[in-house]
Every structure is written in structure tokens, then in C-alpha cells.
Enzyme design. Sequence first.
Site, mmCIF file in Angstrom:
data_model
loop_
_atom_site.group_PDB
_atom_site.id
_atom_site.type_symbol
_atom_site.label_atom_id
_atom_site.label_comp_id
_atom_site.label_asym_id
_atom_site.label_seq_id
_atom_site.Cartn_x
_atom_site.Cartn_y
_atom_site.Cartn_z
ATOM 1 N N ASP A 49 3.636 -9.646 4.071
ATOM 2 C CA ASP A 49 2.621 -8.665 3.737
ATOM 3 C C ASP A 49 1.592 -9.362 2.838
ATOM 4 O OD1 ASP A 49 1.542 -5.984 3.065
ATOM 5 O OD2 ASP A 49 2.386 -6.463 1.101
ATOM 6 N N ASP A 51 -1.245 -7.621 0.413
ATOM 7 C CA ASP A 51 -1.565 -7.039 -0.894
ATOM 8 C C ASP A 51 -0.311 -6.832 -1.736
ATOM 9 O OD1 ASP A 51 -4.442 -6.577 -0.567
ATOM 10 O OD2 ASP A 51 -3.822 -5.214 1.021
ATOM 11 N N GLU A 93 1.502 6.825 -2.110
ATOM 12 C CA GLU A 93 2.023 5.711 -1.296
ATOM 13 C C GLU A 93 3.359 5.193 -1.861
ATOM 14 O OE1 GLU A 93 -0.595 2.289 -1.399
ATOM 15 O OE2 GLU A 93 0.758 1.096 -0.169
ATOM 16 N N ASP A 250 6.211 -5.766 -0.241
ATOM 17 C CA ASP A 250 6.314 -5.030 -1.511
ATOM 18 C C ASP A 250 6.586 -3.554 -1.273
ATOM 19 O OD1 ASP A 250 3.634 -4.460 -0.556
ATOM 20 O OD2 ASP A 250 3.197 -3.666 -2.547
HETATM 21 P P1 TMP Z 1 -0.868 -4.304 2.691
HETATM 22 O O1 TMP Z 1 -0.308 -3.950 4.026
HETATM 23 O O2 TMP Z 1 -1.463 -5.679 2.680
HETATM 24 O O3 TMP Z 1 0.082 -4.038 1.550
HETATM 25 O O4 TMP Z 1 -2.216 -3.417 2.447
HETATM 26 C C1 TMP Z 1 -2.375 -2.112 2.265
HETATM 27 C C2 TMP Z 1 -2.807 -1.713 0.872
HETATM 28 O O5 TMP Z 1 -4.194 -1.294 0.863
HETATM 29 C C3 TMP Z 1 -2.010 -0.522 0.420
HETATM 30 O O6 TMP Z 1 -1.201 -0.844 -0.684
HETATM 31 C C4 TMP Z 1 -3.033 0.516 0.037
HETATM 32 C C5 TMP Z 1 -4.342 -0.225 -0.065
HETATM 33 N N1 TMP Z 1 -5.542 0.561 0.269
HETATM 34 C C6 TMP Z 1 -6.586 0.612 -0.665
HETATM 35 O O7 TMP Z 1 -6.481 0.015 -1.745
HETATM 36 N N2 TMP Z 1 -7.717 1.302 -0.350
HETATM 37 C C7 TMP Z 1 -7.869 1.976 0.839
HETATM 38 O O8 TMP Z 1 -8.920 2.586 1.083
HETATM 39 C C8 TMP Z 1 -6.772 1.939 1.779
HETATM 40 C C9 TMP Z 1 -6.889 2.675 3.073
HETATM 41 C C10 TMP Z 1 -5.648 1.212 1.438
#
Ligand code: TMP
Length: 309
Positions: A49, A51, A93, A250
Amino acid sequence: CCNKNSSYTSSRVEMEKADSFVVDDQELLDKKISSIRNAGPAKLQVIADFDATLTRYWINGRRGQSSHGLLQQGNPEFDVKRHKLHEYYHPLEFSPTISIEEKTKLMEEWWEKSHGLLIEGGLIYSAIKESVSNATIAFREGVVELFEYLEERDVPVLIFSAGLADIIEEVLKQKLHRSFKNVRIVSNRMVFDNDGHLVSFKGKTIHVLNKNEHALDMAAPIHDQSGGIDGPTDDTASVEQRTNVLLLGDHIGDLGMSDGLNYENRIAVGFLNDNIEKSISGYQKSFDIVYLNDASMLGVVDLVSQLCS
Ligand code: TMP
């Protein structure tokens, strides 16, 4: 802290001082390590992943930004609207009390609204570069070492993200200052018109809880892409033959990244960044190793060196 594991590796002793981790079933983990090691690097692939897994959760006392969060679309009204969505949906989330069904609906809502605002607000391609250079985002210590180590052994790394492919690509470019021939991205990929305005997104939206539905996308050949699949790649057959998986995430939903792969062994490493007390038991059951307190990636580098030795 609650570190049950002392035998994970001897060279961990030094790292443990900085990076605490929990292993629920040491025996099972040891078995997986030895099976993967015996099969060799040609059978291994890494699925990560992005973020808060590859990137740090905290940066100098501030929350690190996600690929979505760092984007300034050059239209303050719309940036504020997306920020408000984040304030509302982000706690949901990671809430340990909302059912998966309910959370999935909420996440679909969030992604739909957020992607819609990016289009409506008139995002232009050039805003991406500038946003990344102004962003509070950094890779965990050890990520470069991890990618390099795997590149030298021809082990593919798939970055599988519910974020934005175009941004992740730019973050890799600006923060790592080099490219890796073994790294590819499966994420939400933007489509721009000839004037550089965002007009749509490719393929079906990937959000944090439907990664399982996209798991097979990563095995798609590069020239047959319907979603955001980018970068150099093994061909489909080769990825499918890599039946040992090291998964880094994560979020419990990140475990779905390996669904659809007929893997023989999977070691799942979780980074539990927040809500530790409430979430630890769920993470411990789901991940083979759980790193706490925004740990570095050095433990994973060490693990990978055991897997490839
Ligand atoms: P990941 O799959 O790399 O963890 O990415 C998703 C992350 O993006 C999740 O933790 C929520 C975040 N996110 C934002 O910060 N702003 C947004 O507008 C959206 C749709 C998701």
C-alpha cells in the site's frame, strides 16, 4: 510496549529500540519465512500500500499528507470542499466500530465525491508537480533500501493504492530521485484532455475497502490496461508464478490486495499508526507482524534479507 517477539531475527535487537512490533504467532511466521526462503527470490513478489505504509504517518509533528490530501487543485473553494470531506470521512475510515458493509458504502461515497470535485474544480496537470513539491510527505526510512534490495534480486514491487496514480508517480520521482525497474503502480489514474484539464478517471474506482476486487488488475499485461496500471512489469504469467507474497499495509482492507493471487505463502506486515489500543487486537489477528508508532521500514528490509538469503 507489547513486543512478544524476540526471535524474529537476531539483528532486530538494535532496531527494536526504535521500532516496536508485535507478532501474534511466531511459529507460523517462522514457517512462512523458511518456506519463502527455500523457494527463493524468483518466487517472491511484494505488494505494498502507499499512503501511511510506504509513507510516514507523522512528519515533524504534523500528519503526513496522502496522495489525495497533498493535492492543491489551484481552486481554493474546491480544495476546502475536499478538505472538509477528509475531516468527515477519515475518522470513519479507521473507526473500529463501524461494520465493513457500512464502511464500504461510506468509502464509496467519499471517493466519488472527491474525484467529482477534482473534475468539477478544473484540476490541471501542472498542479500535480507543484503540489508534490509543496507537500508534507516523506517515505519511511528504509524504503529506498527496500526497493534497491528487491531490484537487485529482480523481485517485483507492486504499489497498490486507493490514492492517485499520477501523484504517487510524481512523489516517487521527487522524493526518491531515481526510478526502480521493479516497481509498478496500480491506483486511480487520471485522464486529461488536450488542454491539460482532468476529465475523468480510468477504470473502476479503487477505494480502501475494494482493493480485493482489483487484485487481479496487477496481473494484467501492461498493454491491456483498463485501470491505472503503470510502470515496468513482469508479464502476467511471471507475476502469477510468484506464489510467495510479502504484503505491506496500514489498513485491514489492504489484506485484500493479494486476493485473486493463488499464493502459497503470504507474510502480511501491518503498520498500525493510530487508534492503537482499540485496533491492536484486530491487526494482530490479521497481520503476521504489526509495526507500531510509525515505525521505519528497516525491519521489513531485514525481513526481506532473510527471505532472499
Ligand atoms: P492508500 O490505498 O494508499 O492507503 O490510499 C488511500 C488514502 O487516501 C486513504 O487513507 C484515504 C485518503 N484519501 C484522502 O486523503 N482524501 C480523499 O479525498 C480520498 C478519497 C482519500
